[in-house]
Design a protein around this motif. Structure first.
Motif, PDB file in Angstrom:
ATOM      1  N   LYS A  54      -9.236  16.014   4.787  1.00 17.42           N
ATOM      2  CA  LYS A  54      -8.336  14.977   5.267  1.00 17.42           C
ATOM      3  C   LYS A  54      -7.228  14.755   4.241  1.00 17.42           C
ATOM      4  O   LYS A  54      -7.501  14.590   3.057  1.00 17.42           O
ATOM      5  CB  LYS A  54      -9.125  13.694   5.468  1.00 17.42           C
ATOM      6  N   ALA A  55      -5.980  14.755   4.713  1.00 15.73           N
ATOM      7  CA  ALA A  55      -4.829  14.523   3.846  1.00 15.73           C
ATOM      8  C   ALA A  55      -4.169  13.217   4.274  1.00 15.73           C
ATOM      9  O   ALA A  55      -3.855  13.036   5.438  1.00 15.73           O
ATOM     10  CB  ALA A  55      -3.841  15.676   3.952  1.00 15.73           C
ATOM     11  N   ILE A  56      -3.963  12.296   3.333  1.00 15.17           N
ATOM     12  CA  ILE A  56      -3.304  11.027   3.598  1.00 15.17           C
ATOM     13  C   ILE A  56      -1.824  11.188   3.264  1.00 15.17           C
ATOM     14  O   ILE A  56      -1.489  11.682   2.194  1.00 15.17           O
ATOM     15  CB  ILE A  56      -3.913   9.899   2.738  1.00 15.17           C
ATOM     16  N   LEU A  57      -0.945  10.743   4.172  1.00 13.28           N
ATOM     17  CA  LEU A  57       0.496  10.869   3.961  1.00 13.28           C
ATOM     18  C   LEU A  57       1.080   9.514   3.589  1.00 13.28           C
ATOM     19  O   LEU A  57       0.752   8.494   4.198  1.00 13.28           O
ATOM     20  CB  LEU A  57       1.170  11.393   5.229  1.00 13.28           C
ATOM     21  N   VAL A  58       1.952   9.508   2.579  1.00 15.71           N
ATOM     22  CA  VAL A  58       2.566   8.280   2.086  1.00 15.71           C
ATOM     23  C   VAL A  58       4.082   8.408   2.199  1.00 15.71           C
ATOM     24  O   VAL A  58       4.645   9.469   1.941  1.00 15.71           O
ATOM     25  CB  VAL A  58       2.111   7.977   0.630  1.00 15.71           C
ATOM     26  N   CYS A  59       4.738   7.316   2.603  1.00 12.67           N
ATOM     27  CA  CYS A  59       6.190   7.279   2.736  1.00 12.67           C
ATOM     28  C   CYS A  59       6.825   7.302   1.346  1.00 12.67           C
ATOM     29  O   CYS A  59       6.363   6.605   0.440  1.00 12.67           O
ATOM     30  CB  CYS A  59       6.603   6.019   3.492  1.00 12.67           C
ATOM     31  N   GLU A  60       7.885   8.096   1.184  1.00 16.66           N
ATOM     32  CA  GLU A  60       8.559   8.169  -0.122  1.00 16.66           C
ATOM     33  C   GLU A  60       9.390   6.935  -0.420  1.00 16.66           C
ATOM     34  O   GLU A  60       9.616   6.605  -1.573  1.00 16.66           O
ATOM     35  CB  GLU A  60       9.464   9.398  -0.179  1.00 16.66           C
ATOM     36  N   ARG A 116       0.979   3.913   3.225  1.00 16.22           N
ATOM     37  CA  ARG A 116       0.149   5.022   3.694  1.00 16.22           C
ATOM     38  C   ARG A 116      -0.004   4.899   5.200  1.00 16.22           C
ATOM     39  O   ARG A 116      -0.817   4.122   5.682  1.00 16.22           O
ATOM     40  CB  ARG A 116      -1.200   4.992   2.998  1.00 16.22           C
ATOM     41  N   ASN A 117       0.797   5.661   5.942  1.00 17.69           N
ATOM     42  CA  ASN A 117       0.894   5.503   7.384  1.00 17.69           C
ATOM     43  C   ASN A 117       0.062   6.488   8.183  1.00 17.69           C
ATOM     44  O   ASN A 117      -0.457   6.144   9.226  1.00 17.69           O
ATOM     45  CB  ASN A 117       2.357   5.662   7.830  1.00 17.69           C
ATOM     46  N   VAL A 159       6.123  16.159   5.279  1.00 21.36           N
ATOM     47  CA  VAL A 159       6.459  16.055   6.693  1.00 21.36           C
ATOM     48  C   VAL A 159       7.439  14.906   6.875  1.00 21.36           C
ATOM     49  O   VAL A 159       7.332  13.874   6.206  1.00 21.36           O
ATOM     50  CB  VAL A 159       5.190  15.783   7.535  1.00 21.36           C
ATOM     51  N   LYS A 160       8.395  15.068   7.785  1.00 20.26           N
ATOM     52  CA  LYS A 160       9.303  13.979   8.120  1.00 20.26           C
ATOM     53  C   LYS A 160       8.718  13.241   9.324  1.00 20.26           C
ATOM     54  O   LYS A 160       8.569  13.824  10.392  1.00 20.26           O
ATOM     55  CB  LYS A 160      10.686  14.529   8.431  1.00 20.26           C
ATOM     56  N   LYS A 195       4.780  12.456   2.012  1.00 20.23           N
ATOM     57  CA  LYS A 195       4.105  13.461   1.207  1.00 20.23           C
ATOM     58  C   LYS A 195       2.618  13.169   1.149  1.00 20.23           C
ATOM     59  O   LYS A 195       2.187  12.030   1.256  1.00 20.23           O
ATOM     60  CB  LYS A 195       4.666  13.475  -0.211  1.00 20.23           C
ATOM     61  N   GLU A 196       1.858  14.232   0.925  1.00 19.71           N
ATOM     62  CA  GLU A 196       0.403  14.106   0.808  1.00 19.71           C
ATOM     63  C   GLU A 196       0.037  13.492  -0.536  1.00 19.71           C
ATOM     64  O   GLU A 196       0.606  13.842  -1.562  1.00 19.71           O
ATOM     65  CB  GLU A 196      -0.221  15.494   0.941  1.00 19.71           C
TER      66      GLU A 196
END
Length: 52
Positions: free
Chosen positions: A7-13, A18-19, A35-36, A49-50
């Motif tokens: 599982k990869a958590i993506l965070v807004c730059e 953490r969305n 990812v955008k 980004k992860e």
């Protein structure tokens, strides 16, 4: 999830919220995901980004 995925958590730059979470293959993808996606806190499409 399979044995070779995690599982990869993506965070807004921009706002660092953490969305999103995605599954990531550990065999084929060695780098962090970039990812955008739409951020509901910023109310716009930003780069996510992860995290580790």
């Amino acid at each position: 999830m399979g044995a070779n995925s995690r599982k990869a958590i993506l965070v807004c730059e921009i706002c660092l919220s953490r969305n999103y979470s995605q599954t990531k293959s550990t065999l084929t993808q060695k780098e962090r995901l970039v990812v955008k996606k739409f951020c509901s806190s910023c109310n716009q499409h930003t780069t996510h980004k992860e995290t580790r």
